[in-house]
Scaffold this motif. Structure first.
Motif, PDB file in Angstrom:
ATOM      1  N   ASP A 364     -51.073  -1.632  -0.064  1.00 20.20           N
ATOM      2  CA  ASP A 364     -52.270  -2.361   0.369  1.00 20.20           C
ATOM      3  C   ASP A 364     -52.357  -3.748  -0.268  1.00 20.20           C
ATOM      4  O   ASP A 364     -53.420  -4.184  -0.732  1.00 20.20           O
ATOM      5  CB  ASP A 364     -53.542  -1.560   0.023  1.00 20.20           C
ATOM      6  N   GLY A 365     -51.232  -4.450  -0.298  1.00 23.67           N
ATOM      7  CA  GLY A 365     -51.231  -5.811  -0.810  1.00 23.67           C
ATOM      8  C   GLY A 365     -51.314  -5.917  -2.316  1.00 23.67           C
ATOM      9  O   GLY A 365     -51.541  -7.015  -2.853  1.00 23.67           O
ATOM     10  N   ARG A 366     -51.108  -4.821  -3.010  1.00 24.34           N
ATOM     11  CA  ARG A 366     -51.170  -4.822  -4.476  1.00 24.34           C
ATOM     12  C   ARG A 366     -49.948  -4.103  -5.052  1.00 24.34           C
ATOM     13  O   ARG A 366     -49.321  -3.286  -4.375  1.00 24.34           O
ATOM     14  CB  ARG A 366     -52.445  -4.127  -4.976  1.00 24.34           C
ATOM     15  N   LEU A 367     -49.658  -4.425  -6.316  1.00 19.15           N
ATOM     16  CA  LEU A 367     -48.606  -3.717  -7.029  1.00 19.15           C
ATOM     17  C   LEU A 367     -49.179  -2.428  -7.588  1.00 19.15           C
ATOM     18  O   LEU A 367     -50.233  -2.428  -8.227  1.00 19.15           O
ATOM     19  CB  LEU A 367     -48.047  -4.579  -8.163  1.00 19.15           C
ATOM     20  N   CYS A 368     -48.465  -1.333  -7.348  1.00 18.64           N
ATOM     21  CA  CYS A 368     -48.907  -0.020  -7.825  1.00 18.64           C
ATOM     22  C   CYS A 368     -47.820   0.552  -8.724  1.00 18.64           C
ATOM     23  O   CYS A 368     -46.675   0.736  -8.289  1.00 18.64           O
ATOM     24  CB  CYS A 368     -49.177   0.894  -6.638  1.00 18.64           C
ATOM     25  N   VAL A 369     -48.141   0.803  -9.983  1.00 15.66           N
ATOM     26  CA  VAL A 369     -47.172   1.345 -10.931  1.00 15.66           C
ATOM     27  C   VAL A 369     -46.869   2.800 -10.572  1.00 15.66           C
ATOM     28  O   VAL A 369     -47.780   3.627 -10.488  1.00 15.66           O
ATOM     29  CB  VAL A 369     -47.693   1.252 -12.375  1.00 15.66           C
ATOM     30  N   VAL A 370     -45.582   3.080 -10.356  1.00 15.43           N
ATOM     31  CA  VAL A 370     -45.180   4.448 -10.009  1.00 15.43           C
ATOM     32  C   VAL A 370     -44.378   5.109 -11.123  1.00 15.43           C
ATOM     33  O   VAL A 370     -44.088   6.307 -11.054  1.00 15.43           O
ATOM     34  CB  VAL A 370     -44.364   4.472  -8.699  1.00 15.43           C
ATOM     35  N   GLY A 371     -44.016   4.351 -12.159  1.00 19.36           N
ATOM     36  CA  GLY A 371     -43.281   4.937 -13.273  1.00 19.36           C
ATOM     37  C   GLY A 371     -43.046   3.920 -14.362  1.00 19.36           C
ATOM     38  O   GLY A 371     -42.995   2.710 -14.102  1.00 19.36           O
ATOM     39  N   HIS A 372     -42.936   4.392 -15.595  1.00 19.07           N
ATOM     40  CA  HIS A 372     -42.585   3.500 -16.701  1.00 19.07           C
ATOM     41  C   HIS A 372     -41.965   4.319 -17.819  1.00 19.07           C
ATOM     42  O   HIS A 372     -42.159   5.535 -17.905  1.00 19.07           O
ATOM     43  CB  HIS A 372     -43.802   2.712 -17.209  1.00 19.07           C
ATOM     44  N   ARG A 373     -41.189   3.665 -18.661  1.00 14.95           N
ATOM     45  CA  ARG A 373     -40.568   4.284 -19.823  1.00 14.95           C
ATOM     46  C   ARG A 373     -40.668   3.318 -20.999  1.00 14.95           C
ATOM     47  O   ARG A 373     -40.677   2.102 -20.819  1.00 14.95           O
ATOM     48  CB  ARG A 373     -39.092   4.615 -19.569  1.00 14.95           C
ATOM     49  N   ILE A 440     -40.700  -4.083  -1.261  1.00 16.65           N
ATOM     50  CA  ILE A 440     -40.800  -2.708  -1.769  1.00 16.65           C
ATOM     51  C   ILE A 440     -41.582  -2.671  -3.075  1.00 16.65           C
ATOM     52  O   ILE A 440     -42.430  -1.822  -3.291  1.00 16.65           O
ATOM     53  CB  ILE A 440     -39.401  -2.099  -1.974  1.00 16.65           C
ATOM     54  N   GLY A 441     -41.299  -3.609  -3.993  1.00 23.19           N
ATOM     55  CA  GLY A 441     -41.984  -3.600  -5.279  1.00 23.19           C
ATOM     56  C   GLY A 441     -41.300  -4.504  -6.278  1.00 23.19           C
ATOM     57  O   GLY A 441     -40.520  -5.400  -5.925  1.00 23.19           O
ATOM     58  N   THR A 442     -41.584  -4.279  -7.552  1.00 22.78           N
ATOM     59  CA  THR A 442     -41.032  -5.085  -8.643  1.00 22.78           C
ATOM     60  C   THR A 442     -40.587  -4.167  -9.769  1.00 22.78           C
ATOM     61  O   THR A 442     -41.256  -3.173 -10.074  1.00 22.78           O
ATOM     62  CB  THR A 442     -42.080  -6.070  -9.179  1.00 22.78           C
ATOM     63  N   LEU A 443     -39.463  -4.511 -10.384  1.00 23.64           N
ATOM     64  CA  LEU A 443     -38.953  -3.793 -11.547  1.00 23.64           C
ATOM     65  C   LEU A 443     -39.005  -4.735 -12.744  1.00 23.64           C
ATOM     66  O   LEU A 443     -38.433  -5.829 -12.704  1.00 23.64           O
ATOM     67  CB  LEU A 443     -37.511  -3.333 -11.307  1.00 23.64           C
ATOM     68  N   VAL A 444     -39.715  -4.337 -13.786  1.00 26.72           N
ATOM     69  CA  VAL A 444     -39.846  -5.143 -15.000  1.00 26.72           C
ATOM     70  C   VAL A 444     -39.071  -4.456 -16.123  1.00 26.72           C
ATOM     71  O   VAL A 444     -39.350  -3.299 -16.454  1.00 26.72           O
ATOM     72  CB  VAL A 444     -41.323  -5.317 -15.410  1.00 26.72           C
ATOM     73  N   LEU A 445     -38.092  -5.163 -16.687  1.00 21.85           N
ATOM     74  CA  LEU A 445     -37.295  -4.637 -17.794  1.00 21.85           C
ATOM     75  C   LEU A 445     -37.666  -5.368 -19.072  1.00 21.85           C
ATOM     76  O   LEU A 445     -37.807  -6.598 -19.072  1.00 21.85           O
ATOM     77  CB  LEU A 445     -35.798  -4.822 -17.512  1.00 21.85           C
ATOM     78  N   SER A 446     -37.796  -4.634 -20.175  1.00 20.41           N
ATOM     79  CA  SER A 446     -38.139  -5.233 -21.472  1.00 20.41           C
ATOM     80  C   SER A 446     -37.071  -4.884 -22.498  1.00 20.41           C
ATOM     81  O   SER A 446     -36.531  -3.772 -22.503  1.00 20.41           O
ATOM     82  CB  SER A 446     -39.509  -4.728 -21.949  1.00 20.41           C
ATOM     83  N   TYR A 447     -36.797  -5.853 -23.391  1.00 19.92           N
ATOM     84  CA  TYR A 447     -35.748  -5.712 -24.411  1.00 19.92           C
ATOM     85  C   TYR A 447     -36.353  -5.919 -25.796  1.00 19.92           C
ATOM     86  O   TYR A 447     -37.254  -6.744 -25.973  1.00 19.92           O
ATOM     87  CB  TYR A 447     -34.631  -6.728 -24.172  1.00 19.92           C
TER      88      TYR A 447
END
Length: 718
Positions: A364-373, A440-447
C-alpha cells in the motif's frame, strides 16, 4: 592486500565447552575429519549449528541455521530419529542436490539425531574422506551413540543459577585436532625441520585449517614472488593477486572438506608456470610448489585489477560463489514469503559479511518490514510503515532503483542527518528489490566496522538483491494462489459437523506439503434423524481445482441420496452413476457408514476406499472388514455390498483417506497398523485431541505427499 584480521567469536560457556570436548573426542574415536553439533532451541523449528571442528566459519556458514523441513541430512535425521548415512558424492547428489551444489566434493557423511524417546536436543554431523570404509563399524556406532548420550546429559535441566547448554549466536569453531605424530615434537626437531625445508629447491608452505600461511621456506617465497613476511598470516590468494583466480581457493576448500590430496598448474605473470600440490590432514595443509613443464595443462591466472576492469566473478572468492549457489538453490525451493524471508535472513547474515539486516516489502505504498536479524530491532521498528515518498535511504533506494552504500555511519549521517543509528553497527548498504520491473522492497545490510564496498562486492550484493527480489515475487504469487485454494477448499468442506445425540465427533483436513493446498479429499456427517446419521469420507483422483470441483458434486450427491433413506450401498451406486454421466475421466474412492444408535450398529459400504479403524475399549484397534467395491466412475453397473457391525458404548470409529497412511516404499499395512496403535494409545482423550494426535503421529506427517482427511466418531454411553 586484504586485512588479515581473523574475526573473533564470543567465548563459549562451560556447557558449550564440554559439548566441544565431546565432539573432539568422538571425532578422534571414529577418525572423522569434520564434525558439527546442532542444537534445537525450545519452541523453535530451526536447528542451530553450535560447535564445529575441522572446518572454517566461512565453509559452514550456509548451515548456521537449518529449518527442520529443509532437504538436508541433519534435519532428516532429527525428524525421523534415525541415522542418515551418505557414502559419497554420487549418493549426496542423488539424495540432497542442494547440498551437493554447495559442497561439490567427495566425502562420506553421517547425520545422527541427539534425542531419546521423549526429548529432541539436536543433531550431529560427521564427515570422513572417501578412504573411510563404505559403512560405519560397530565401534564407530558405539562412539557416536556415546557422544549423543553425553550431549543429552548436558541438555538436562540444571540447578537454579547454573549455566545449562545454550545455543550460541554464532557457531563455536574449535581448533583442529592435533596430528598423530609418531614421536613428540621438540625444539631441536623443529629447527631441523626448518633447516631441511630451507635446503630444498622445492617451495614448501604450511597452511592452517583456515587457509592462512604459518610457514613458508625461501624457495616458496621466491617462486611466489613475495617475501616470507608478506605470506605469513595471509591466505595465498589474498597475498598474491594473481592467485586470486579462485583456483587455489577451490582446491583449498576441497582439501579441507574431502581431505584428499590435489594438484593444479597455473601461471605466475607474465609466463612462469608453477605446479601446486596440496596434502591435507586434520591440522592443516602442506603445499609443495615447483616449476611446471611446458607441456602440462595450465589454467592462466587473470591480470591484476589495475591492469584491466574487474568483475565480481573474478574477484569474488570461492566462498562467496558457493554461498551464492547455495542461496540461489535454496530460494528456488522456497514456496511462501515466510520461507523466503527465513532463508534470506538466515543465509545472508552468516555467509556474506553483514552482522545484521532488515528485509522490507512494499504494501500500500509503504515499506513493510517482513524480517530482520541482528541488533537492528529498533531500526526495523522505525522503518516499518515508511512511505515510499519519504526522504530516507530505504525509500529513496527503491524509488530510484539504485543501491546506496555507506562505509561508515558518519558518512550516512552526512547524506541523511536524520538517519537512525543501530547499536554496534557502522557501515550500511541499501539494496533495491525489483523483479520484472515491479517494486518488491528494500534490503538493508549493516556491518559492525567501517566497511569499504569494492566494485566486486557491490556487484555480488546486487546479485543477492536480484535473487531475493525474484524469490519474493514468486512467493507473493504462490501466497495468492495458496489463499485462493484455501478459500475454495474451505467452501467445499463442511464448516461445522452437526450435533448428533449419543456421538462425539471430530474431523480434520490436512493438505499435501507441496501443491495448491486444494484437492479432492472430503468428509461429511449428515444427521438423518434423532438417532441416525450418515458418515462419509472420500478422495477424488487428483490434486487440483478440477478434483475439488468434482468433490463438491460428489458431496452434494451423497447428501441427496442420504436424505431419502438410501442404504450405504445404494448411496454409492447412485453417486457412481452420476460420475459416469458427468464424463470427467476422474475416479473417486468413498466410504459410507450409516450409524443407527437405536440399534447400536453401523452399516458400511466402500468404493475402493481404505477400510475404517474400529477401537473397542479394552480390546484395542483393528481394521473393519468391508467387502470392497469398484472406484466410483468406472462401471455404471458396479455393485456395492453393505455389511453391518455392532457399536458398543465407548467405541471409536476412524474414517481416513490414504493421505494418512500411504508412504512410498513402505507397505500400507505397516502404516495402517501404526495408525491403529496411535488410536489405541490416545482413544481415552477427547476426539479433537485424538484427531490432532493422529495427524501428528501419522507416518505421512513429515512429508505428506497427498491430502489427508480424518473423521472420528465416538459412541457415547447412553
Amino acid at each position: 592486500m586484504r586485512s588479515r584480521r581473523v574475526p573473533s567469536a564470543a567465548a563459549p560457556d562451560a556447557a558449550l565447552e564440554r559439548l566441544g570436548a565431546a565432539l573432539v573426542e568422538v571425532m578422534s574415536q571414529v577418525g572423522a575429519s569434520v564434525g558439527g553439533a546442532f542444537l534445537l532451541p525450545a519452541q523453535e523449528r530451526v536447528l542451530r549449528l553450535a560447535v564445529v571442528c575441522g572446518a572454517t566459519r566461512q565453509i559452514v556458514a550456509p548451515w548456521a541455521r537449518i529449518s527442520l523441513h529443509d532437504p538436508h541430512p541433519v534435519p532428516d535425521a532429527v525428524r525421523t530419529k534415525r541415522l542418515v548415512w551418505l557414502s559419497g558424492q554420487e549418493e549426496i547428489a542423488r539424495c540432497y542436490p542442494r547440498l551437493s551444489l554447495a559442497v561439490p566434493y567427495d566425502f562420506r557423511l553421517a547425520a545422527v539425531p541427539i534425542a531419546d524417546a521423549t526429548e529432541l536436543v539436536g543433531g550431529l554431523a560427521l564427515l570422513w574422506p572417501v578412504t573411510h570404509p563404505q559403512e560405519l563399524s560397530d565401534d564407530e556406532h558405539e562412539a557416536i551413540n556415546g557422544f549423543c548420550q553425553r550431549a543429552m546429559l548436558l541438555a538436562q535441566p540444571v540447578p537454579a543459577g547454573a549455566a545449562g547448554l545454550r545455543c550460541p549466536l554464532e557457531p563455536y569453531i574449535l581448533p583442529p585436532l592435533p596430528p598423530h605424530l609418531p614421536r613428540p615434537s621438540a625444539r631441536d626437531e623443529a629447527l631441523a625441520a626448518v633447516a631441511f625445508a630451507e635446503r630444498l629447491p622445492t617451495g614448501c608452505c604450511a597452511l592452517d585449517i583456515d587457509g592462512r600461511v604459518i610457514f613458508a621456506n625461501s624457495a616458496a617465497a621466491d617462486l611466489l614472488g613475495a617475501g616470507a613476511d608478506e605470506l605469513t598470516g595471509a591466505r595465498p590468494w589474498e597475498a598474491q593477486p594473481w592467485l586470486g583466480d579462485a583456483l587455489f581457493e577451490a582446491h583449498y576448500r576441497a582439501a579441507v572438506v574431502g581431505r584428499q590430496p590435489s594438484s593444479f598448474t597455473t601461471v605466475r605473470p607474465p609466463d612462469t608456470r608453477l605446479r601446486f600440490h596440496l596434502y591435507p590432514d586434520v591440522s592443516g595443509i602442506s603445499v609443495l610448489i615447483e616449476p611446471a613443464p611446458d607441456e602440462e595443462p595450465t589454467v592462466r591466472a587473470p591480470a591484476r585489477p589495475d591492469q584491466r576492469k574487474s568483475t565480481s566473478a573474478e574477484l569474488a572468492g570461492v566462498d562467496t560463489l558457493y554461498q551464492m549457489t547455495h542461496l540461489a538453490a535454496a530460494l528456488t525451493e522456497a514456496a511462501g514469503l515466510d520461507q523466503v524471508v527465513e532463508l534470506v535472513c538466515d543465509q545472508i547474515v552468516p555467509a556474506f559479511g553483514p552482522k545484521a539486516l532488515v528485509l522490507m516489502t512494499v504494501r500500500d505504498g509503504r515499506l513493510c518490514v517482513v524480517g530482520h536479524r541482528g541488533p537492528v530491532a529498533g531500526l526495523a521498528k522505525d522503518l516499518d510503515g515508511t512511505p515510499l515518498t519519504s526522504p530516507v535511504p530505504a525509500a529513496q533506494t527503491l524509488a530510484s532503483s539504485r543501491p546506496k552504500f555507506f562505509s561508515s555511519f558518519a558518512e550516512l549521517l552526512r547524506a541523511y542527518p536524520e538517519a537512525i543509528y543501530a547499536e554496534g553497527m557502522e557501515a550500511r548498504a541499501f539494496l533495491p528489490l525489483i523483479a520484472s520491473g515491479r517494486l518488491i522492497g528494500t534490503l538493508v545490510l549493516s556491518y559492525e566496522d567501517v566497511h569499504h564496498f569494492s566494485r566486486a562486492e557491490r556487484a555480488v550484493l546486487m546479485s543477492l538483491a536480484g535473487l531475493t527480489a525474484q524469490a519474493m515475487d514468486r512467493a507473493r504469487l504462490y501466497d495468492i494462489k495458496h489463499d485462493l485454494a484455501r478459500t475454495l477448499q474451505s467452501a467445499l468442506l463442511p464448516h461445522a459437523l452437526p450435533e448428533v445425540g449419543g456421538l462425539e465427533v471430530a474431523a480434520r483436513y490436512q493438505p499435501a506439503n507441496r501443491g495448491m493446498d486444494v484437492g479432492g479429499d472430503f468428509y461429511d456427517l449428515i444427521r438423518i434423524g434423532p438417532t441416525t446419521a450418515i458418515a462419509a469420507i472420500g478422495d477424488v483422483q487428483g490434486h487440483h481445482t478440477s478434483a475439488a470441483a468434482l468433490m463438491g458434486q460428489v458431496r452434494t450427491a451423497i447428501h441427496s441420496h442420504a436424505g431419502v433413506g438410501s442404504p450405504p450401498g445404494g448411496i454409492l451406486a447412485a453417486t457412481n452413476r452420476l460420475l459416469i454421466d458427468l464424463d470427467t475421466e476422474l475416479f473417486a474412492s468413498c466410504l459410507i457408514v450409516r450409524l443407527d444408535l437405536a440399534r447400536r450398529c453401523a452399516q458400511l459400504a466402500t468404493a475402493g476406499h481404505p477400510p475404517p479403524l474400529l477401537h473397542r475399549p479394552g480390546e484395542g484397534t483393528a481394521s473393519v472388514a468391508v467387502s470392497p467395491g469398484l472406484l466410483l466412475g468406472i462401471d455404471s453397473c458396479a455393485d456395492y455390498p453393505t455389511c453391518e457391525i455392532p457399536l458398543f458404548p465407548g467405541a471409536v470409529l476412524a474414517l481416513y483417506t490414504d493421505g494418512m497412511v500411504e508412504v512410498p516404499g513402505i507397505d500400507i499395512g505397516e502404516t495402517t497398523a501404526e495408525l491403529a496403535r496411535q488410536l489405541t494409545k490416545a482413544a481415552d482423550r477427547s476426539m479433537d485431541a485424538v484427531a490432532d494426535t493422529l495427524l501428528a503421529k501419522a507416518a505421512t506427517a513429515t512429508h505428506r505427499q497427498d491430502d489427508a482427511a480424518l473423521l472420528l466418531i465416538r459412541v457415547l454411553q447412553p
